[in-house]
Design a protein around this motif. Structure first.
Motif, mmCIF file in Angstrom:
data_model
loop_
_atom_site.group_PDB
_atom_site.id
_atom_site.type_symbol
_atom_site.label_atom_id
_atom_site.label_comp_id
_atom_site.label_asym_id
_atom_site.label_seq_id
_atom_site.Cartn_x
_atom_site.Cartn_y
_atom_site.Cartn_z
ATOM 1 N N THR A 92 6.945 2.646 9.180
ATOM 2 C CA THR A 92 6.314 3.670 8.349
ATOM 3 C C THR A 92 7.367 4.431 7.561
ATOM 4 O O THR A 92 7.165 4.745 6.388
ATOM 5 N N PHE A 93 8.510 4.719 8.188
ATOM 6 C CA PHE A 93 9.578 5.438 7.504
ATOM 7 C C PHE A 93 10.096 4.620 6.318
ATOM 8 O O PHE A 93 10.246 5.142 5.216
ATOM 9 N N GLU A 94 10.331 3.352 6.536
ATOM 10 C CA GLU A 94 10.823 2.502 5.450
ATOM 11 C C GLU A 94 9.801 2.407 4.327
ATOM 12 O O GLU A 94 10.147 2.422 3.151
ATOM 13 N N ARG A 95 8.533 2.310 4.706
ATOM 14 C CA ARG A 95 7.471 2.250 3.692
ATOM 15 C C ARG A 95 7.420 3.538 2.884
ATOM 16 O O ARG A 95 7.209 3.516 1.669
ATOM 17 N N CYS A 96 7.575 4.661 3.567
ATOM 18 C CA CYS A 96 7.516 5.942 2.852
ATOM 19 C C CYS A 96 8.715 6.139 1.940
ATOM 20 O O CYS A 96 8.576 6.716 0.855
ATOM 21 N N VAL A 97 9.874 5.672 2.346
ATOM 22 C CA VAL A 97 11.038 5.762 1.459
ATOM 23 C C VAL A 97 10.803 4.897 0.223
ATOM 24 O O VAL A 97 11.092 5.310 -0.905
ATOM 25 N N ALA A 98 10.237 3.707 0.431
ATOM 26 C CA ALA A 98 9.899 2.859 -0.718
ATOM 27 C C ALA A 98 8.856 3.539 -1.592
ATOM 28 O O ALA A 98 8.925 3.474 -2.828
ATOM 29 N N GLY A 99 7.890 4.218 -0.968
ATOM 30 C CA GLY A 99 6.892 4.958 -1.728
ATOM 31 C C GLY A 99 7.503 6.105 -2.516
ATOM 32 O O GLY A 99 7.104 6.353 -3.660
ATOM 33 N N LEU A 100 8.477 6.780 -1.924
ATOM 34 C CA LEU A 100 9.154 7.866 -2.621
ATOM 35 C C LEU A 100 9.882 7.345 -3.854
ATOM 36 O O LEU A 100 9.762 7.914 -4.944
ATOM 37 N N LEU A 101 10.598 6.262 -3.692
ATOM 38 C CA LEU A 101 11.314 5.675 -4.834
ATOM 39 C C LEU A 101 10.337 5.150 -5.885
ATOM 40 O O LEU A 101 10.517 5.370 -7.086
ATOM 41 N N GLY A 102 9.294 4.467 -5.446
ATOM 42 C CA GLY A 102 8.318 3.914 -6.379
ATOM 43 C C GLY A 102 7.568 4.981 -7.148
ATOM 44 O O GLY A 102 7.366 4.863 -8.370
ATOM 45 N N ALA A 108 0.831 -1.210 0.000
ATOM 46 C CA ALA A 108 0.000 0.000 0.000
ATOM 47 C C ALA A 108 0.861 1.255 0.000
ATOM 48 O O ALA A 108 0.540 2.235 -0.672
ATOM 49 N N ALA A 109 1.956 1.234 0.740
ATOM 50 C CA ALA A 109 2.834 2.407 0.795
ATOM 51 C C ALA A 109 3.500 2.666 -0.536
ATOM 52 O O ALA A 109 3.689 3.821 -0.926
ATOM 53 N N ALA A 110 3.861 1.627 -1.236
ATOM 54 C CA ALA A 110 4.508 1.817 -2.527
ATOM 55 C C ALA A 110 3.541 2.372 -3.558
ATOM 56 O O ALA A 110 3.923 3.154 -4.420
ATOM 57 N N VAL A 111 2.272 1.986 -3.461
ATOM 58 C CA VAL A 111 1.283 2.405 -4.448
ATOM 59 C C VAL A 111 0.550 3.674 -4.011
ATOM 60 O O VAL A 111 0.293 4.555 -4.827
ATOM 61 N N ALA A 112 0.215 3.764 -2.733
ATOM 62 C CA ALA A 112 -0.604 4.881 -2.249
ATOM 63 C C ALA A 112 -0.084 5.366 -0.905
ATOM 64 O O ALA A 112 -0.633 5.043 0.144
ATOM 65 N N THR A 113 0.973 6.143 -0.924
ATOM 66 C CA THR A 113 1.556 6.667 0.308
ATOM 67 C C THR A 113 0.596 7.603 1.019
ATOM 68 O O THR A 113 0.711 7.807 2.226
ATOM 69 N N ALA A 114 -0.358 8.140 0.322
ATOM 70 C CA ALA A 114 -1.336 9.053 0.929
ATOM 71 C C ALA A 114 -2.121 8.376 2.043
ATOM 72 O O ALA A 114 -2.681 9.051 2.903
ATOM 73 N N VAL A 115 -2.137 7.052 2.075
ATOM 74 C CA VAL A 115 -2.815 6.316 3.138
ATOM 75 C C VAL A 115 -2.166 6.632 4.486
ATOM 76 O O VAL A 115 -2.827 6.623 5.527
ATOM 77 N N PHE A 116 -0.885 6.950 4.482
ATOM 78 C CA PHE A 116 -0.140 7.181 5.718
ATOM 79 C C PHE A 116 -0.047 8.664 6.098
ATOM 80 O O PHE A 116 0.846 9.044 6.841
ATOM 81 N N ILE A 117 -0.956 9.484 5.625
ATOM 82 C CA ILE A 117 -0.897 10.915 5.929
ATOM 83 C C ILE A 117 -1.019 11.173 7.432
ATOM 84 O O ILE A 117 -0.367 12.071 7.965
ATOM 85 N N GLY A 118 -1.792 10.356 8.126
ATOM 86 C CA GLY A 118 -1.915 10.501 9.587
ATOM 87 C C GLY A 118 -0.598 10.246 10.289
ATOM 88 O O GLY A 118 -0.235 10.959 11.235
#
Length: 163
Positions: free
Chosen positions: A65-75, A34-44
């Motif tokens: 969450t940090f690792e997921r967001c970094v993956a989301g940034l790269l993706g 979900a983080a890789a496709v839709a990081t907006a889910v983690f806005i909270g």
């Protein structure tokens, strides 16, 4: 850290018949996707990180969450490159291109915000982060008793932090 102790932390005794181990693994896999496709889910979570930017313990609890967001940034950055290439080569409709580009930029902005907050905290409070990393690396896992000096020290640091 030796391979045996690292594997023991990841695969405790009886892991194959532990429903908790499987549920946690499946949950982490779905959250990472979900983080890789839709990081907006983690806005909270990002809002909470910005609110607690000077508290390394709170930010350290968000390491997944940090690792997921970094993956989301790269993706999402890669998605923007692919989208630009497709728009140039295939002539995608303007509305679709704008919508997808906006989605990728929103996700990238959210991911970048969390990355900057954690990087700033790590730079400004490096001693606190070093202690947290020591505890994370050496603390005994799965309820087993400490076996080495580092594990005893990590356990004591955990107790001091919780008090």
């Amino acid at each position: 850290m030796r391979l045996g102790s690292r594997l023991r932390g990841e695969f405790p005794r009886g892991w194959w018949c532990s429903a908790r181990w499987w549920i946690t693994g499946i949950r982490d896999l779905s959250l990472n996707t979900a983080a890789a496709v839709a990081t907006a889910v983690f806005i909270g979570e990002v809002k909470r990180a910005v609110r607690h930017r000077d508290k390394p313990r709170t930010l350290a609890r968000m390491s997944g969450t940090f690792e997921r967001c970094v993956a989301g940034l790269l993706g999402n950055s890669a998605g923007l490159v692919v989208l630009a290439t497709m728009a140039i080569e295939d002539g995608l409709p303007v509305a679709l291109t704008a919508l997808l580009a906006g989605w990728c930029l929103l996700n990238s902005a959210i991911s970048a915000t969390l990355f900057v907050v954690v990087a700033r905290s790590r730079i400004r409070q490096s001693a606190a982060w070093a202690e947290l990393e020591f505890v994370e690396q050496h603390a005994p896992k799965c309820g087993r008793p400490p076996e080495t000096i580092e594990e005893y020290r990590a356990q004591q640091l955990q107790k001091q932090a919780s008090e």
